[in-house]
Write an enzyme that holds these catalytic residues in place. Structure first.
Site, short mmCIF file in Angstrom:
data_model
loop_
_atom_site.label_atom_id
_atom_site.label_comp_id
_atom_site.label_asym_id
_atom_site.label_seq_id
_atom_site.Cartn_x
_atom_site.Cartn_y
_atom_site.Cartn_z
N ASP A 54 -0.54 -6.17 -5.35
CA ASP A 54 -1.67 -5.47 -4.99
C ASP A 54 -2.71 -4.72 -5.49
O ASP A 54 -3.26 -3.71 -4.95
CB ASP A 54 -0.87 -4.78 -3.44
CG ASP A 54 -1.62 -3.61 -1.86
OD1 ASP A 54 -3.38 -4.57 -1.71
OD2 ASP A 54 -1.60 -2.32 -2.17
N ASN B 171 -8.36 4.01 -7.24
CA ASN B 171 -8.06 3.23 -6.41
C ASN B 171 -9.54 3.59 -5.79
O ASN B 171 -10.68 3.49 -6.55
CB ASN B 171 -7.07 4.18 -5.51
CG ASN B 171 -6.43 2.50 -4.46
OD1 ASN B 171 -8.01 2.33 -4.04
ND2 ASN B 171 -5.60 3.02 -3.78
N HIS C 123 4.23 8.92 8.76
CA HIS C 123 5.20 9.80 9.16
C HIS C 123 5.20 10.69 8.33
O HIS C 123 6.39 11.58 7.77
CB HIS C 123 5.85 10.12 10.16
CG HIS C 123 5.67 10.14 11.26
ND1 HIS C 123 4.51 11.05 12.24
CD2 HIS C 123 5.04 9.37 12.42
CE1 HIS C 123 4.37 10.23 13.65
NE2 HIS C 123 4.11 9.11 13.66
#
Ligand code: CA
Length: 615
Positions: free
Chosen positions: A241, A327, A544
């Site tokens: 990724d 990022n 969450h």
């Protein structure tokens, strides 16, 4: 800003008006001197597709051009608004029929056109950028980043060449390579630059091998046509990724006595690249963080020397993690100091466990990770030292660090340099100013809410302002892993400073009870609770929080009886879709939902008993 979710926008200021965006793509125009709202525009993005928004419902800002404000939306629209009133002037759908595309980036302007990319490589889309006439919204061109179905013919020679670097029926999963951030334009060369994301699926061993062009690449296209001028692949055959979508910064540098027009990027993969932006020639590349394990270095043309065993079907721990050594957070270049300033993450690690049985599923994420991986590397990862965040001043000519400041939290926000000052906010809510030449901290202020967006600076009537959006969110905030240092969830706001500013900042904490009070008892075996933990970690933790400890979104350990009694309705029948909790009907069954519930209740009981949240 009326939201407890992530704020990532770079505000733009024109004629005393500040234009910015908040969660769910709401556009705000404010008096840049006072903060008074002039107008807002809510594009009313449907909340029920949140399953396909991997990384929070964020937006990175607007474009301004000739009286119009442009915003792109999570559901793929590009909208032009009247700069004075916020009234919509035109709107186009930029994404292709029902596919899981999303947009989080700001549009950019080139040659009288507005240009926009999109995201979705984790789900399975074919990446591209598109250009539209800025005045009318009329479609101009589309430039794909990966080849499509060969039986339909290729759109260009570049796509035909790229197809040779893929295996199998690659197009069925879309291919990825989404250009989800960082388009820039050089008017003199008339080239548009952008980075591309990972291939779909993440793992080379299950994709079938090959470099997978033009994924994980820096790409230049001719602004008039969208035709690819050159490309540079930062991570060939990406397996981890390593999107190349980090901000691209143009500069004029003197490299070994030669004046060069360069483009620079601090890539997710841990290497800092300097390319000639006219030709794409690789000029230099060097690791800007320590501890990189996926590659041992770069060859003379900039191709990485991949470490053995890091891209097989076997589970492996690799650094940097998919969050990257850097990022999307904007970095800054100062022509005065010749340095680039950026938020770097040192020592991030991740378990990559490819699923040999992966098959493209349009209703699911398609990263190809084994969702139920339960091997020894999970435990090993827990024992590794936590990653650290630092503000890095990088010398792009020497290819080495000039100075750095480690801060107490992992996530640092985007960076601004003005004069001899570097400004940066971070996850613990602090906005700090450093001397650009040596990194000495000169000033700091606690805004009370975690910061990821970059500060901006502007003048109104001769007074200089510094402004930043404070709003803790994004994938790291939502996943909320332990060891990230202090973080401050809270209601987002925009905070603005002048030298003689005297306003008082009101505290706006998220109210949360001190201990959970589990409303129903757990009646599940250890085995079921453990299955629930694995399911929770894959499906629920991205929003969450890991270990059922939440960041900005609802912490499920604190759920009341109404939620626990209605959990199947909420998770499988989408009864809370309007507030952003999508239906998981196509991914989970009732038995699995009950297993997840038993895990959440067991975590709630542990926390209620005073056991500290893990860890
Ligand atoms: Ca990605």
């Amino acid at each position: 800003m009326g939201t407890p979710r992530g704020l990532e926008a770079t505000p733009l200021i024109k004629d005393g008006v500040l234009y910015t965006t908040s969660s769910w793509d709401v556009v705000h125009a404010m008096n840049a001197k006072t903060g008074d709202t002039l107008w807002t525009h809510d594009p009313k993005v449907p909340r029920d597709r949140a399953l396909f928004y991997c990384c929070d419902v964020v937006n990175r800002g607007v474009a301004l051009y000739r009286g119009k404000v442009y915003v792109a939306t999570l559901d793929g629209r590009l909208i032009a608004l009247d700069e004075r009133t916020g009234a919509p002037l035109w709107s186009v759908d930029t994404t292709e029929g029902g596919k899981p595309y999303s947009i989080t980036s700001a549009p950019r302007i080139a040659r009288g056109m507005v240009v926009i990319g999109n995201g979705g490589s984790e789900y399975g889309v074919r990446g591209y950028i598109s250009a539209y006439d800025a005045q009318t919204g009329k479609f101009a061109w589309r430039s794909y980043t990966v080849p499509g179905d060969p039986s339909r013919g290729f759109e260009s020679k570049a796509m035909e060449a790229a197809a040779k670097t893929w295996s199998g029926d690659y197009w069925k999963a879309g291919g990825g390579g989404a250009a989800w951030e960082g388009i820039v334009y050089d008017p003199a060369l008339d080239l548009l630059y952008f980075g591309t994301g990972n291939p779909t699926a993440w793992y080379r061993a299950i994709r079938g091998g090959g470099d997978s062009l033009y994924t994980a690449s820096i790409v230049a296209v001719h602004a008039g046509t969208g035709e690819i001028a050159w490309h540079f692949q930062t991570t060939p055959g990406d397996n981890w990724d390593y999107d190349a979508t980090q901000p691209l910064v143009q500069a004029d540098l003197n490299i070994h006595g030669v004046a060069r027009k360069v483009i620079m990027q601090a890539n997710k993969n841990g290497f800092f690249y300097v390319l000639d932006r006219k030709t794409g020639e690789f000029l230099s590349g060097a690791p800007f963080v320590s501890g990189i394990t996926w590659a041992t270095g770069l060859d003379r043309k900039g191709r990485p020397l991949e470490a053995p065993g890091v891209a097989t079907i076997k589970p492996v721990i690799v650094s940097p993690s998919p969050d990257g050594a850097h990022n999307w957070h904007p970095m800054a270049f100062s022509p005065q100091t010749g340095l680039v300033y950026l938020p770097a993450k040192v020592g991030t690690q991740s378990v990559h466990a490819p699923d040999p049985k992966w098959k493209y599923d349009p209703n699911n994420v398609n990263i190809g990770l084994d969702p139920m991986y339960d091997g020894e590397l999970n435990a090993k990862l827990q024992t590794m030292p936590p990653a650290t965040g630092k503000l890095l001043a990088w010398d792009p000519v020497a290819g080495k660090e000039a100075w750095s400041v480690t801060y107490p939290t992992l996530e640092g926000g985007g960076v601004l340099v003005t004069g001899n000052l570097v400004f940066q906010g971070r996850a613990d809510g602090v906005l700090a100013a450093y001397r650009a030449t040596d990194g000495k901290e000169l000033w700091k202020f606690d805004t009370g809410t975690g910061i990821i967006a970059p500060p901006v600076t502007y003048l109104v009537e001769g007074v200089q302002y510094i402004s930043v959006m404070a709003g803790w969110g994004g994938p790291l905030a939502l996943f909320n892993p332990p060891g990230s240092g202090p973080v401050k969830p809270g209601f987002g706001r925009i905070v603005t400073f002048t030298l003689d500013g005297a306003a008082k900042l009101r505290a706006l904490p998220l109210s949360r009870k001190s201990r959970p009070d589990p409303p129903i008892a757990v009646n599940a075996s250890k085995q079921v609770v453990h299955e629930g933990e694995l399911l929770y970690t894959f499906h629920c933790a991205p929003c969450h929080g890991l270990n059922a400890v939440a960041g900005p979104l609802p912490d499920l350990r604190y759920s009341g009886k109404e939620v626990m009694d209605g959990i199947e309705d909420i998770v499988l029948r989408g009864t809370r879709a309007e507030s952003g909790m999508p239906s998981f009907q196509k991914l989970l069954n009732a038995r699995q939902v009950r297993a997840i519930q038993s895990y959440i209740l067991s975590r709630a009981r542990e926390s209620a008993a005073g056991n500290p949240p893990k860890p």
